[in-house]
Structures are given as C-alpha cells and as structure tokens.
Write a protein that holds these residues in place. Structure first.
Motif, PDB file in Angstrom:
ATOM      1  N   UNK A  43      -2.512  -6.853  -1.484  1.00 19.68           N
ATOM      2  CA  UNK A  43      -3.441  -7.351  -0.479  1.00 19.68           C
ATOM      3  C   UNK A  43      -2.782  -8.244   0.543  1.00 19.68           C
ATOM      4  N   UNK A  44      -1.440  -8.217   0.635  1.00 13.20           N
ATOM      5  CA  UNK A  44      -0.706  -9.029   1.592  1.00 13.20           C
ATOM      6  C   UNK A  44      -0.401  -8.205   2.837  1.00 13.20           C
ATOM      7  N   UNK A  45       0.148  -8.896   3.802  1.00 12.21           N
ATOM      8  CA  UNK A  45       0.561  -8.234   5.041  1.00 12.21           C
ATOM      9  C   UNK A  45       2.006  -8.629   5.340  1.00 12.21           C
ATOM     10  N   UNK A  46       2.870  -7.622   5.503  1.00 14.36           N
ATOM     11  CA  UNK A  46       4.291  -7.853   5.759  1.00 14.36           C
ATOM     12  C   UNK A  46       4.602  -7.460   7.203  1.00 14.36           C
ATOM     13  N   UNK A  47       5.237  -8.379   7.932  1.00 12.94           N
ATOM     14  CA  UNK A  47       5.590  -8.142   9.329  1.00 12.94           C
ATOM     15  C   UNK A  47       7.071  -8.420   9.540  1.00 12.94           C
ATOM     16  N   UNK A  48       7.707  -7.555  10.309  1.00 14.78           N
ATOM     17  CA  UNK A  48       9.117  -7.746  10.685  1.00 14.78           C
ATOM     18  C   UNK A  48       9.215  -7.604  12.197  1.00 14.78           C
ATOM     19  N   UNK A  49       9.871  -8.569  12.847  1.00 13.52           N
ATOM     20  CA  UNK A  49      10.012  -8.506  14.306  1.00 13.52           C
ATOM     21  C   UNK A  49      11.316  -9.196  14.718  1.00 13.52           C
ATOM     22  N   UNK A 103       2.203 -12.594   4.839  1.00 16.31           N
ATOM     23  CA  UNK A 103       0.938 -13.337   4.962  1.00 16.31           C
ATOM     24  C   UNK A 103       0.091 -13.046   3.724  1.00 16.31           C
ATOM     25  N   UNK A 104      -0.278 -14.110   2.985  1.00 22.28           N
ATOM     26  CA  UNK A 104      -1.030 -13.920   1.746  1.00 22.28           C
ATOM     27  C   UNK A 104      -2.233 -14.853   1.647  1.00 22.28           C
ATOM     28  N   UNK A 106      -9.290   6.392   0.440  1.00 20.93           N
ATOM     29  CA  UNK A 106      -8.286   6.177   1.486  1.00 20.93           C
ATOM     30  C   UNK A 106      -6.959   5.716   0.870  1.00 20.93           C
ATOM     31  N   UNK A 107      -7.085   4.806  -0.109  1.00 21.64           N
ATOM     32  CA  UNK A 107      -5.878   4.327  -0.782  1.00 21.64           C
ATOM     33  C   UNK A 107      -5.184   5.451  -1.533  1.00 21.64           C
ATOM     34  N   UNK A 111      -0.751 -13.494  -7.357  1.00 22.85           N
ATOM     35  CA  UNK A 111      -0.070 -12.194  -7.310  1.00 22.85           C
ATOM     36  C   UNK A 111       0.516 -11.870  -8.675  1.00 22.85           C
ATOM     37  N   UNK A 112       0.968 -10.606  -8.829  1.00 22.85           N
ATOM     38  CA  UNK A 112       1.712 -10.174 -10.024  1.00 22.85           C
ATOM     39  C   UNK A 112       3.150 -10.711  -9.916  1.00 22.85           C
TER      40      UNK A 112
END
Length: 537
Positions: A512-518, A529-530, A317-318, A431-432
């Motif tokens: 493996x993080x999640x980035x949100x913009x609103x 979010x990490x 999938x990746x 993280x790197x």
C-alpha cells in the motif's frame, strides 16, 4: 413508527369523517332550503292545478285539494251582480244589492279587463290610474257597507245563499292519542287523511285555578312523500360530491402509498443502470412506515453490495495486474536465463572437450560458478516474490532501526569507495518486516552501487515517508518511464540483470506504499511514501 395498517386505518377514519361531515352539512344546511323550495314549487303547482281544474269542471267534486277545510275559489262573472264562491264542503252565491257596491264591482271588472303582464317584469300592470286617496276612500266605503249593523239590516248590501256539503268520505281517521303533560294538563292528538294529505288536530286542555282552558291547533301532517322527492332530486348531486371526495381522498392516500413504491422502483432502476451498484444520488426514505424501512434496508443492502463490488473490482484489478506482471516477469526471466545458461553450457562443453583455452579447467570453473550463481539469484528472486506476495504479516516497524541494520551490510563498500552517508529523523511504519527490508535494501543497494566515489548519500526519515538522495549521478531520461520494469538498469555493463527497483516497486504496491524515483540537479532521489499505513490495526 407508524405502519401502513395504522396509516390505512387513519385514512379510512379521515374519509369517513369527511363523508359524515358532508352528509351532516347537507342535511343541516342544504336540505331545509331544498325542502322549502320544493314545498313552494309544489304549492304553486297545486294552486295552478286547482285553478285550471275548477275552470274546467266548475266544481270541487273531482279535484284533489291540499287543505279542503280552508281552500276555496271565487268567480266574478263578466256582467251582473252575482259572485260565486266554492270549496270542497260548500258552494255560495253572493248577490250584490247596493248600487255603490255594484259600481265598485264594475270598476274592478274594468281594472281586470285592462290588466296586462309584461314578460320579465315579474309583476302585473294595469292602465287604470287611481290615487292613494281614492283607493283609501273606496276601502272605507266597503268597510262601512259590510259593518255588522248594515249586514243585519233589511237593506243589507249583499245577500248570501249557502249550500253546504257533507264531509263524509273525504276524511278518514288515521290515529288518535293523548299526551299527559301533568296531572292537570294533557294534549289530545288526532290525525285524519283525505287519501292524499294528512291533517293533525291538537287539543290542549288544562285545569286552571278559576276554570278550564282549551287550545286548538289544526296542522297538516308531514309525510315521507314530501321529503322523498327532495332527496331523490339531490341524489345525483350527493353521489357526484361523494364520488369526488372519495376520488380525491383515494388519490391522496394512493399517492402516500404508491409514490414511495415508485421511488423505490426508480431507485432500483438507477442502481441497475449504474456502475458498481452506486446510484447518482441517494433517495431519503423518511416515511416512517414499512416502505420507509424497506427503502432504508435496500439502501443499506445496495451500499454493502457496492462496497463488495468495489472490493471485488479492486481484487480483480489487482489479480489482472498480478497476472500481467507474472506473465511479463516470466517471459523476461526465461529470456534472461538463457544468457547465463548458454554461457555455462559453453564453458562446460569447452572444458569437457579441452578446446583451446578451456583446457585450463581451474581458470574457467569459477566463471561457470558465477553463471550458476547468477541463475540461482534470478530463481530466488522469483520464488521470493511469489512467497511474500501471499504471506504478508504486518507489524509496527522502526524505519530508522531497519536503515541502520542494512547500512551495516554495506559498510565495507561505503568505506572502500569513500562515500559520505547521513541519516536524519525517525519514524515507524506498518508493514511486513521481510517485505519492508527487501524494499529498503534494494533502494540502498542502488544508491551505494551507482553513487560515484567520494560523493554523498542523504537519508531522511519521518512518519510520512522515507527519502534517499544519492549525488553525483542521474538516470538516463529514456529509462525513467520504465524504471520499475524488470531487468532495466542504467549500468550498461549489468544490462539485463536489474531486478532491484522492480522488486521494490512490487512490494511497495502490495504494502500500500508509493515508490517514486526522479532526477534532481546532479542527484537521484528515491521516495517511499507510506503515510496511509502508519497505524497497524
């Protein structure tokens, strides 16, 4: 753990014990009663055969007698004063001389003539009525008539004519032996046979203190022919019961062996029909034998296969997403590169041909340089993405230190535009370094670039997430669904050159993080979010 071989051995012992118990129970409980019933039926048949044979022959000469020494028949004629008795070894004629006995004999004949048998009643009935007193009186008279004194007198009530017959040829000696009980006692045992039945006579002799004592006991000799028919008649029942017991025991035993195998086959079929080697439910195998070990091993194997399958599916999938990203990115990049390339070629061609205003080379060479720098930036971003996507090295980083270092790079812009920047909290992330720096730098760059002069930027850090909120601006609602796509920008003057959020989102996904913009009220909030990557292994 009890193995199948041990279970099979124990089941075999159990079946043997059941069969042994049944056979012992049969010989102890059933065989004696069957033998007694057989002997009783055989005796009844013998007396019936003897009765019918004597009626037909009138003699015992050609008849088979079970006990010749004690078996005889008595015949009372319908009239007259004679009675006949016969056996294997004698023939007797009894003549009644007493008138009272003759009357009694006639009365007996009348009773026999009036006798009837009712089917199902199980007894014999007679129409002659006689009271108990009368019967007792007759018995007393008969006993008196046959007293010893009357029998030896000249006026005896009966006369007897006896004809003896020899026993030669009837019996033959089978064996003889002596059992010594002690020095003073022994038992002689002698057996004879008439060809059909055997007879044994026991003579016990002992020396007593005042003489000798002898005891004689005649008995019929048991033989195999008596018990064999009973056993033969019982064979169908014995065979049926043994077959049923073996069938039930085999069914139980095969169920213990076959049912787990069937469950294993069903489990394997459910695995085959499932998606990702993951059955609907796991089957516990707790039999404790080789089948249980096989079931547990299969479950462990399927578990590992499922984990590998899921891992492979995730990688596929990746890879599919990466291929799609690269395809989209390359298409977009090739399209976006056309603009600066075309502009640079136009400027260079104009300056080379000294067309119009382009004769002023010094004025337009910086513009050519800017177009080339723009192309280099796009190419560097592409190379940077591919390089760090394949060479991540995670380590524990201080998000606060990283923010302070990057804010120092934007200090001139912040001061020129009069922006108010606040940083609160601290936290670490796994993280790197270069990749994390690229993520945060792109977020900060957007916040500084799109925040109006005199507005503020708030930055919050903890162990779960990084939050950056810049006030005085919002993102067009039409752009929010594709805000992480390449070359999407809310600045119309820079349309077609926005790679910042795309790069940040891509690196966030790899990390493996999640980035949100609103959009908030008069503000744009970006959240990284990490929490899942807090600890480095």
């Amino acid at each position: 753990m009890m193995g199948l071989s041990k279970k099979t051995f124990l089941y075999s012992i159990a079946i043997a014990a059941i069969m042994t118990a049944f056979i012992i129970g049969y010989f102890v409980l059933m065989l004696p009663s069957l033998y007694v019933d057989y002997v009783m039926k055989n005796n009844l048949k013998s007396v019936v055969d003897l009765q019918e044979g004597y009626r037909a022959e009138g003699s015992y000469d050609n008849l088979t007698v079970q006990n010749p020494s004690s078996t005889f028949s008595v015949k009372i004629p319908g009239k007259g004063n004679e009675i006949y008795a016969a056996g294997k070894f004698f023939q007797m004629t009894i003549t009644v001389q007493d008138e009272e006995l003759q009357e009694m004999l006639d009365t007996f004949r009348d009773m026999m003539e009036s006798m009837e048998y009712r089917e199902g009643a199980g007894s014999v009935f007679t129409n002659t009525e006689m009271s108990d007193d009368e019967a007792f009186r007759i018995w007393e008279q008969i006993r008196e008539k046959f007293s010893t004194q009357n029998l030896i007198s000249e006026s005896a009530p009966v006369t007897v004519q006896l004809e003896g017959r020899g026993s030669e040829g009837v019996y033959r000696e089978e064996y003889s032996k002596i059992h010594m009980l002690s020095e003073e006692s022994f038992v002689f045992e002698g057996g004879v046979s008439d060809g059909n039945y055997g007879y044994t006579t026991y003579v016990a002799m002992s020396h007593d203190k005042d003489g000798f004592l002898m005891t004689v006991l005649p008995a019929m000799t048991p033989h195999m022919g008596e018990i064999r028919p009973v056993v033969m008649e019982s064979l169908p029942m014995i065979a049926s019961v043994i077959f049923l017991l073996v069938l039930l025991a085999s069914r139980f035993f095969s169920g213990k062996i076959v049912n787990p195998i069937i469950r294993l086959a069903d489990y394997a079929e459910s695995i085959r029909a499932s998606e990702g080697f993951e059955p609907d439910e796991k089957i516990p195998f707790d039999s404790g034998d080789e089948i249980g070990a096989l079931g547990s091993a299969l479950q462990e194997l399927y578990g590992e296969l499922s984990a590998k399958y899921q891992e492979l599916s995730q990688k596929n999938k990746t890879l599919a997403q990466e291929n799609e990203r690269q395809e989209v990115f390359l298409r977009a990049t090739s399209h976006q590169l056309k603009t600066p390339v075309a502009a640079a070629l136009l400027l260079v061609e104009g300056m080379m041909n000294e067309v119009g205003k382009y004769k002023n080379v010094k004025a337009y060479l910086p513009e050519v340089k800017n177009q080339l720098l723009s192309m280099r930036k796009i190419v560097e971003d592409i190379l940077y993405l591919n390089y760090h996507g394949e060479n991540m090295r995670k380590e524990s980083l201080s998000v606060e230190d990283l923010l302070r270092e990057l804010l120092g790079n934007y200090q001139v812009q912040i001061e020129e535009r009069g922006l108010q920047v606040s940083l609160r909290g601290s936290g670490r992330v796994c993280a790197d370094w270069e990749m994390m720096k690229k993520i945060v730098d792109n977020i900060l760059s957007n916040a500084v670039q799109y925040t109006p002069e005199g507005e503020r930027i708030e930055i919050g850090v903890d162990e779960r997430e990084l939050l950056i909120r810049n006030y005085g601006t919002v993102i067009d609602q039409k752009l929010l669904p594709g805000i992480f796509e390449p070359f999407v920008s809310s600045d119309e003057s820079r349309k077609g050159k926005g790679l910042g959020l795309y790069v940040a989102a891509y690196y966030s996904r790899l990390s493996g993080f999640k980035l949100e913009v609103e959009n908030m009220e008069n503000a744009v909030q970006t959240k990284l979010i990490y929490v899942k990557e807090r600890v480095c292994c």
